[in-house]
Write an enzyme that holds these catalytic residues in place. Structure first.
Site, PDB file in Angstrom:
ATOM      1  CB  ALA A  61      -0.901   0.057   1.009  1.00  0.00           C
ATOM      2  CE  LYS A  65       0.188   8.200   0.043  1.00  0.00           C
ATOM      3  NZ  LYS A  65       0.076   7.526   1.215  1.00  0.00           N
ATOM      4  CB  ALA A  85      -4.273   3.854   4.072  1.00  0.00           C
ATOM      5  CG  ASN A 110       5.962   8.005   3.898  1.00  0.00           C
ATOM      6  OD1 ASN A 110       4.813   8.651   4.523  1.00  0.00           O
ATOM      7  ND2 ASN A 110       6.309   6.879   4.233  1.00  0.00           N
ATOM      8  CG  PHE A 112       2.681  10.488   2.002  1.00  0.00           C
ATOM      9  CD1 PHE A 112       2.677  11.577   1.021  1.00  0.00           C
ATOM     10  CD2 PHE A 112       3.603   9.695   1.455  1.00  0.00           C
ATOM     11  CE1 PHE A 112       3.771  11.632  -0.091  1.00  0.00           C
ATOM     12  CE2 PHE A 112       4.363   9.463   0.419  1.00  0.00           C
ATOM     13  CZ  PHE A 112       4.203  10.618  -0.295  1.00  0.00           C
ATOM     14  CG  PHE A 114      -3.647   7.503   6.873  1.00  0.00           C
ATOM     15  CD1 PHE A 114      -2.694   6.790   6.201  1.00  0.00           C
ATOM     16  CD2 PHE A 114      -4.421   6.982   7.832  1.00  0.00           C
ATOM     17  CE1 PHE A 114      -2.486   5.439   6.878  1.00  0.00           C
ATOM     18  CE2 PHE A 114      -4.367   5.930   8.372  1.00  0.00           C
ATOM     19  CZ  PHE A 114      -3.248   4.983   7.921  1.00  0.00           C
ATOM     20  CG  ASN A 169      -1.823   1.210   8.072  1.00  0.00           C
ATOM     21  OD1 ASN A 169      -1.081   1.246   9.028  1.00  0.00           O
ATOM     22  ND2 ASN A 169      -1.347   2.015   6.883  1.00  0.00           N
ATOM     23  CB  SER A 172       0.462   5.155   9.440  1.00  0.00           C
ATOM     24  OG  SER A 172       1.150   6.135   8.911  1.00  0.00           O
ATOM     25  CG  ASN A 174       3.876   9.195   8.567  1.00  0.00           C
ATOM     26  OD1 ASN A 174       4.851   9.567   9.285  1.00  0.00           O
ATOM     27  ND2 ASN A 174       4.173   8.664   7.494  1.00  0.00           N
ATOM     28  CB  THR A 175      -2.379   9.228  11.427  1.00  0.00           C
ATOM     29  OG1 THR A 175      -2.477   9.519  10.190  1.00  0.00           O
ATOM     30  CG2 THR A 175      -3.455   9.816  12.116  1.00  0.00           C
ATOM     31  CE  LYS A 210       2.168  -2.074   5.740  1.00  0.00           C
ATOM     32  NZ  LYS A 210       2.317  -1.286   4.479  1.00  0.00           N
ATOM     33  CG  ASN A 239       3.255   1.003   8.064  1.00  0.00           C
ATOM     34  OD1 ASN A 239       4.101   1.663   7.278  1.00  0.00           O
ATOM     35  ND2 ASN A 239       1.993   0.971   8.163  1.00  0.00           N
ATOM     36  CB  THR A 240       7.456   3.320   7.594  1.00  0.00           C
ATOM     37  OG1 THR A 240       6.499   4.206   8.146  1.00  0.00           O
ATOM     38  CG2 THR A 240       7.317   3.273   6.047  1.00  0.00           C
ATOM     39  N   GLY A 260      12.552   0.938   3.013  1.00  0.00           N
ATOM     40  CA  GLY A 260      13.788   0.987   2.156  1.00  0.00           C
ATOM     41  C   GLY A 260      14.799  -0.199   2.802  1.00  0.00           C
ATOM     42  CB  THR A 311      11.249   1.906  -0.597  1.00  0.00           C
ATOM     43  OG1 THR A 311      10.164   2.551   0.563  1.00  0.00           O
ATOM     44  CG2 THR A 311      12.327   3.088  -0.421  1.00  0.00           C
TER      45      THR A 311
END
Length: 352
Positions: A61, A65, A85, A110, A112, A114, A169, A172, A174-175, A210, A239-240, A260, A311
């Site tokens: 994912a 997106k 997502a 990243n 991002f 979502f 998910n 992440s 990033n949220t 995930k 995930n990352t 990556g 990646t």
């Protein structure tokens, strides 16, 4: 890699990363990307959570997106594709710049957040999907939602008719506070709601979970136990990461999730640990740092029934898919494995 793809990648690396990503999707939609079609063999064909896969190499994912390039992705050689997502309502994500190349490390950071077009727009595109692909959707929650746990079930109900699987998910970075949903009680409640929504659908689809690579041993044990008890069908690891060990590139200190090559060892250790905890009761999908057929093979031997890329495509292009799939087939044959299933978990001890 063809000369044309080499030139295209070189040109994209001179463009700001998020813009380059958009151009790559545009090329896919225009039919300008490598399209080897079905890549399979008797060794590569496998099943994960009941899904028949022509090969075990999928797309993670985040690449598509908004489900905008499904036709191109269906021809790119992947055994399965995951988009999203998706969240119930559209949201812009975090401010730009929010993605950074780490070329010396072969990684990306990243944040991002979502960003996506929302489940209504994405659902319309999924309805027009090619039928000759195994397609899943990554489920997300709106940043400002009063019921983030409920958002996952909402997106599932809206889009499930057009999916072969869906992924919850909660990992992440990033949220804000999303990873709090990986705690034992919160995760159990969230998954109960998603599984209840899934079980009420006219057609049952597998639901995956995930997880993050940054869980400690007890956190990973809790996630494994909750997942096994919940009725989910597979775990995606991972995930990352928020870790920044050993990075050399200019943007190494940027906030966000790192993916990556630097993620490979960390994510594979988590995968192997999880394989030991679940002991075959749930299939695992290995993600994180896969750049070569050898990496894919190592993930499978650590316990993965299938793997996903993302990646590495920024550095190696979509032509990398064919290289990895065909290289994995050759690697399995060289080691005497008649099938992917025969190799799963045979090297777990190397990582635990």
């Amino acid at each position: 890699m063809s000369v044309l793809e080499q030139a295209g990648l070189a040109a994209l690396r001179r463009v700001e990363p998020e813009r380059a990503h958009a151009l790559a999707l545009l090329a896919l939609r225009a039919g300008l990307a490598p399209a080897p079609g079905l890549l399979s063999s008797d060794r590569l064909r496998t099943r994960v959570a009941g899904l028949p896969l022509p090969n075990p190499v999928g797309l993670a994912a985040g690449f598509d997106k908004n489900a905008e390039a499904l036709l191109g992705l269906s021809r790119a050689g992947f055994g399965f594709v995951e988009v999203g997502a998706a969240t119930p309502r559209p949201q812009p994500g975090n401010p730009r710049p929010r993605v950074f190349r780490l070329p010396q490390d072969r990684g990306v950071i990243n944040r991002f957040g979502f960003n996506n077009d929302g489940m209504s727009a994405i659902g319309e595109r999924l309805a027009a999907r090619p039928r000759d692909m195994v397609l899943g959707l990554n489920l997300g929650a709106n940043k400002d939602s009063a019921d983030r746990a409920g958002d996952f079930a909402t997106v599932l109900r809206h889009c499930a008719a057009h999916l072969d699987f869906a992924t919850v998910n909660v990992s992440s970075p990033n949220t804000e506070r999303l990873r709090d949903l990986q705690g034992r009680d919160a995760l159990a409640a969230l998954l109960a709601g998603v599984v209840e929504a899934r079980d009420a659908l006219p057609r049952r689809i597998p639901v995956f979970l995930k997880i993050a690579p940054d869980l400690d041993s007890q956190g990973l044990r809790d996630v494994a136990e909750v997942a096994m008890a919940s009725g989910v069908d597979a775990i995606v690891a991972t995930n990352t990461t928020l870790a920044r060990d050993g990075l050399r590139s200019e943007h190494a200190s940027q906030a966000g999730g790192l993916s990556g090559r630097p993620l490979f060892d960390r994510s594979t250790r988590v995968l192997a640990h999880l394989s030991g905890l679940t002991r075959g009761s749930l299939p695992l999908i290995g993600v994180g740092g896969i750049e070569t057929a050898e990496h894919a093979f190592q993930k499978i031997r650590a316990g993965a029934s299938a793997v996903q890329l993302y990646t590495a495509l920024a550095y190696g292009g979509l032509g990398l898919v064919r290289q990895i799939v065909e290289g994995l087939d050759a690697r399995l044959a060289a080691e005497g494995f008649a099938s992917v299933e025969d190799a799963v978990g045979t090297g777990r001890a190397d990582w635990t």
